[in-house]
Design a protein around this motif. Structure first.
Motif, mmCIF file in Angstrom:
data_model
loop_
_atom_site.group_PDB
_atom_site.id
_atom_site.type_symbol
_atom_site.label_atom_id
_atom_site.label_comp_id
_atom_site.label_asym_id
_atom_site.label_seq_id
_atom_site.Cartn_x
_atom_site.Cartn_y
_atom_site.Cartn_z
ATOM 1 N N CYS A 4 0.835 -1.201 0.000
ATOM 2 C CA CYS A 4 0.000 0.000 0.000
ATOM 3 C C CYS A 4 0.875 1.258 0.000
ATOM 4 O O CYS A 4 1.754 1.391 0.852
ATOM 5 C CB CYS A 4 -0.893 -0.024 1.226
ATOM 6 S SG CYS A 4 -1.860 1.475 1.419
ATOM 7 N N CYS A 43 0.057 3.385 3.515
ATOM 8 C CA CYS A 43 0.494 2.977 4.850
ATOM 9 C C CYS A 43 1.610 1.937 4.810
ATOM 10 O O CYS A 43 2.047 1.468 5.848
ATOM 11 C CB CYS A 43 -0.699 2.456 5.660
ATOM 12 S SG CYS A 43 -1.314 0.856 5.094
ATOM 13 N N CYS A 68 -6.481 -1.764 0.346
ATOM 14 C CA CYS A 68 -5.607 -2.101 1.468
ATOM 15 C C CYS A 68 -6.450 -2.537 2.668
ATOM 16 O O CYS A 68 -7.397 -1.860 3.046
ATOM 17 C CB CYS A 68 -4.767 -0.879 1.824
ATOM 18 S SG CYS A 68 -3.777 -1.096 3.309
ATOM 19 N N CYS A 89 -5.857 0.319 5.609
ATOM 20 C CA CYS A 89 -6.333 1.695 5.561
ATOM 21 C C CYS A 89 -7.401 1.930 4.488
ATOM 22 O O CYS A 89 -7.961 3.030 4.399
ATOM 23 C CB CYS A 89 -5.166 2.661 5.341
ATOM 24 S SG CYS A 89 -4.453 2.567 3.692
ATOM 25 N N HIS A 107 -6.969 2.076 1.259
ATOM 26 C CA HIS A 107 -6.430 2.705 0.054
ATOM 27 C C HIS A 107 -6.596 1.736 -1.104
ATOM 28 O O HIS A 107 -6.386 0.539 -0.964
ATOM 29 C CB HIS A 107 -4.955 3.034 0.273
ATOM 30 C CG HIS A 107 -4.391 3.972 -0.741
ATOM 31 N ND1 HIS A 107 -4.451 5.331 -0.601
ATOM 32 C CD2 HIS A 107 -3.768 3.732 -1.928
ATOM 33 C CE1 HIS A 107 -3.870 5.897 -1.655
ATOM 34 N NE2 HIS A 107 -3.459 4.953 -2.469
#
Ligand code: ZN
Length: 104
Positions: free
Chosen positions: A80, A83, A94, A97, A99
């Motif tokens: 990711c 993070c 992700c 997080c 993403h």
């Protein structure tokens, strides 16, 4: 508490519970002691159920479950960019997080 998955068997339930636990999602398996009742109870009543403790984890949990149900997808994990967490190749976002997967 929220139910996120009904497993076809106890092994799947344990495996998934372990994966969620590794990701920091607290969860419980219900019906895990009901397997012996097969034949006496309606079949659906003995399927192990996976419940998450915190409903805010639902999106991540469902993402992991979707990945869990598609074991055919293989490839290198992706990192990711937001993070730096490593994600299995078949995760679209992700797990940590949320993403989205970077273009490859
Ligand atoms: Zn991330």
């Amino acid at each position: 508490m929220k139910r996120v998955y009904v497993a076809a068997n106890l092994q799947d339930a344990y495996l998934l519970a372990h994966q969620l636990g590794e990701a920091g999602i607290a969860c419980h398996i219900f019906n895990e002691n009901m397997q012996g009742g097969l034949g006496e109870l309606p079949f659906t009543h003995v399927w192990p159920e996976l419940w998450i403790v915190d409903e805010r984890d639902e999106r991540r949990a469902l993402e992991m479950i979707r990945a869990f149900e598609r074991p055919g997808a293989e490839g290198p994990p992706w990192t990711c960019p937001a993070c730096m967490e490593e994600n299995p190749c078949n995760f679209a976002v992700c797990w940590r997080c949320g993403h989205e997967i970077p273009p490859r």
